[in-house]
Write a protein that holds these residues in place. Structure first.
Motif, short mmCIF file in Angstrom:
data_model
loop_
_atom_site.label_atom_id
_atom_site.label_comp_id
_atom_site.label_asym_id
_atom_site.label_seq_id
_atom_site.Cartn_x
_atom_site.Cartn_y
_atom_site.Cartn_z
N PHE A 129 -5.14 1.76 15.42
CA PHE A 129 -4.78 2.92 14.60
C PHE A 129 -5.63 4.10 15.03
N ASP A 130 -5.00 5.28 15.18
CA ASP A 130 -5.81 6.45 15.44
C ASP A 130 -6.59 6.78 14.17
N GLU A 131 -7.50 7.74 14.24
CA GLU A 131 -8.38 8.00 13.10
C GLU A 131 -7.62 8.39 11.84
N LYS A 132 -6.58 9.21 11.98
CA LYS A 132 -5.80 9.60 10.81
C LYS A 132 -5.11 8.38 10.21
N GLU A 133 -4.46 7.56 11.05
CA GLU A 133 -3.80 6.35 10.56
C GLU A 133 -4.80 5.39 9.92
N LEU A 134 -5.97 5.28 10.52
CA LEU A 134 -6.99 4.38 9.98
C LEU A 134 -7.46 4.87 8.61
N ALA A 135 -7.65 6.16 8.48
CA ALA A 135 -8.02 6.73 7.17
C ALA A 135 -6.91 6.48 6.15
N GLN A 136 -5.65 6.63 6.58
CA GLN A 136 -4.51 6.35 5.70
C GLN A 136 -4.51 4.88 5.29
N LEU A 137 -4.75 3.99 6.25
CA LEU A 137 -4.77 2.55 5.97
C LEU A 137 -5.87 2.20 4.97
N ILE A 138 -7.03 2.76 5.15
CA ILE A 138 -8.14 2.52 4.20
C ILE A 138 -7.74 3.02 2.81
N ALA A 139 -7.04 4.16 2.77
CA ALA A 139 -6.58 4.70 1.49
C ALA A 139 -5.56 3.77 0.83
N VAL A 140 -4.65 3.19 1.62
CA VAL A 140 -3.68 2.23 1.08
C VAL A 140 -4.40 1.02 0.51
N ILE A 141 -5.37 0.50 1.25
CA ILE A 141 -6.13 -0.67 0.79
C ILE A 141 -6.89 -0.34 -0.50
N ALA A 142 -7.54 0.81 -0.53
CA ALA A 142 -8.28 1.20 -1.73
C ALA A 142 -7.33 1.37 -2.92
N THR A 143 -6.17 1.95 -2.68
CA THR A 143 -5.22 2.20 -3.76
C THR A 143 -4.65 0.92 -4.33
N ILE A 144 -4.27 -0.04 -3.48
CA ILE A 144 -3.74 -1.29 -4.02
C ILE A 144 -4.82 -2.03 -4.79
N ASN A 145 -6.06 -1.89 -4.38
CA ASN A 145 -7.14 -2.51 -5.13
C ASN A 145 -7.30 -1.87 -6.52
N VAL A 146 -7.08 -0.57 -6.63
CA VAL A 146 -7.10 0.09 -7.94
C VAL A 146 -5.97 -0.46 -8.81
N TRP A 147 -4.76 -0.50 -8.26
CA TRP A 147 -3.62 -1.05 -9.01
C TRP A 147 -3.91 -2.48 -9.45
N ASN A 148 -4.41 -3.31 -8.51
CA ASN A 148 -4.71 -4.71 -8.83
C ASN A 148 -5.68 -4.83 -9.99
N ARG A 149 -6.71 -4.00 -9.99
CA ARG A 149 -7.72 -4.10 -11.04
C ARG A 149 -7.15 -3.74 -12.41
N PHE A 150 -6.30 -2.73 -12.48
CA PHE A 150 -5.65 -2.41 -13.75
C PHE A 150 -4.71 -3.54 -14.17
N ALA A 151 -3.90 -4.03 -13.24
CA ALA A 151 -2.91 -5.05 -13.57
C ALA A 151 -3.56 -6.36 -13.99
N VAL A 152 -4.59 -6.79 -13.27
CA VAL A 152 -5.26 -8.04 -13.62
C VAL A 152 -6.02 -7.91 -14.94
N THR A 153 -6.75 -6.83 -15.11
CA THR A 153 -7.55 -6.64 -16.32
C THR A 153 -6.70 -6.54 -17.57
N THR A 154 -5.57 -5.85 -17.47
CA THR A 154 -4.71 -5.67 -18.64
C THR A 154 -3.61 -6.74 -18.73
N ARG A 155 -3.63 -7.66 -17.79
CA ARG A 155 -2.68 -8.78 -17.75
C ARG A 155 -1.22 -8.31 -17.76
N MET A 156 -0.92 -7.41 -16.84
CA MET A 156 0.45 -6.95 -16.71
C MET A 156 1.34 -8.14 -16.35
#
Length: 167
Positions: A129-156
């Motif tokens: 991945f070029d640097e922009k793509e890599l930064a985007q990929l890290i953002a995707v990973i961070a974002t799904i982790n945010v969603w996961n934490r809300f969903a798991v904690t609130t038992r969606m």
């Protein structure tokens, strides 16, 4: 021998959400949706779904697994690659080198207690991945982790998602 399992009553009893968090903090929800949209720009949608599924597997997020498996199938991903993702190390031949690098980075970023993000994992991803793509990929990973934490904690509750809808 064929057996059928009706888990509908057990499932409902065991999976009652703790709260509908999005109605309590709509600004947070909208901010995460905006982060979600921005994080995916320029990345292959199927790769993004593989990353989201793998992070959700690691975080034991049934709601997001349901959602992103359905989204991946709707986007044209194969059932075989989705199923094999939990054992990707033994099933590398199903994935490209670039996808494996993204999956490895997803694991390292998601499970930071395993020694943070090792240089070799980061460098392998940086080769694909070029640097922009890599930064985007890290953002995707961070974002799904945010969603996961809300969903798991609130038992969606998983199982009711229809592809094409947002979280």
């Amino acid at each position: 021998m064929t057996t059928t399992h009706d888990h509908s009553t057990d499932y409902a009893a065991e999976h009652t959400p703790r709260m509908g968090w999005t109605k309590h903090v709509p600004e947070v929800y909208k901010a995460i949706v905006a982060l979600e949209v921005a994080s995916k720009k320029g990345l292959d949608p199927l790769l993004v779904e593989l990353v989201k599924i793998r992070a959700s597997q690691l975080n034991h997020c049934a709601f997001c697994l349901d959602m992103h498996s359905k989204d991946a199938l709707a986007a044209g991903e194969s059932l075989q690659r989705i199923v094999q993702l939990s054992a990707w190390e033994e099933s590398r031949h199903f994935y490209t080198e670039k996808e494996v690098a993204a999956i490895e980075l997803t694991e390292a970023v998601t499970v930071l207690t395993n020694g943070f993000v090792p240089d070799e994992v980061y460098e392998k991803a940086a080769k694909h991945f070029d640097e922009k793509e890599l930064a985007q990929l890290i953002a995707v990973i961070a974002t799904i982790n945010v969603w996961n934490r809300f969903a798991v904690t609130t038992r969606m509750v998983p199982g009711h998602y229809t592809p094409g809808r947002h979280h």
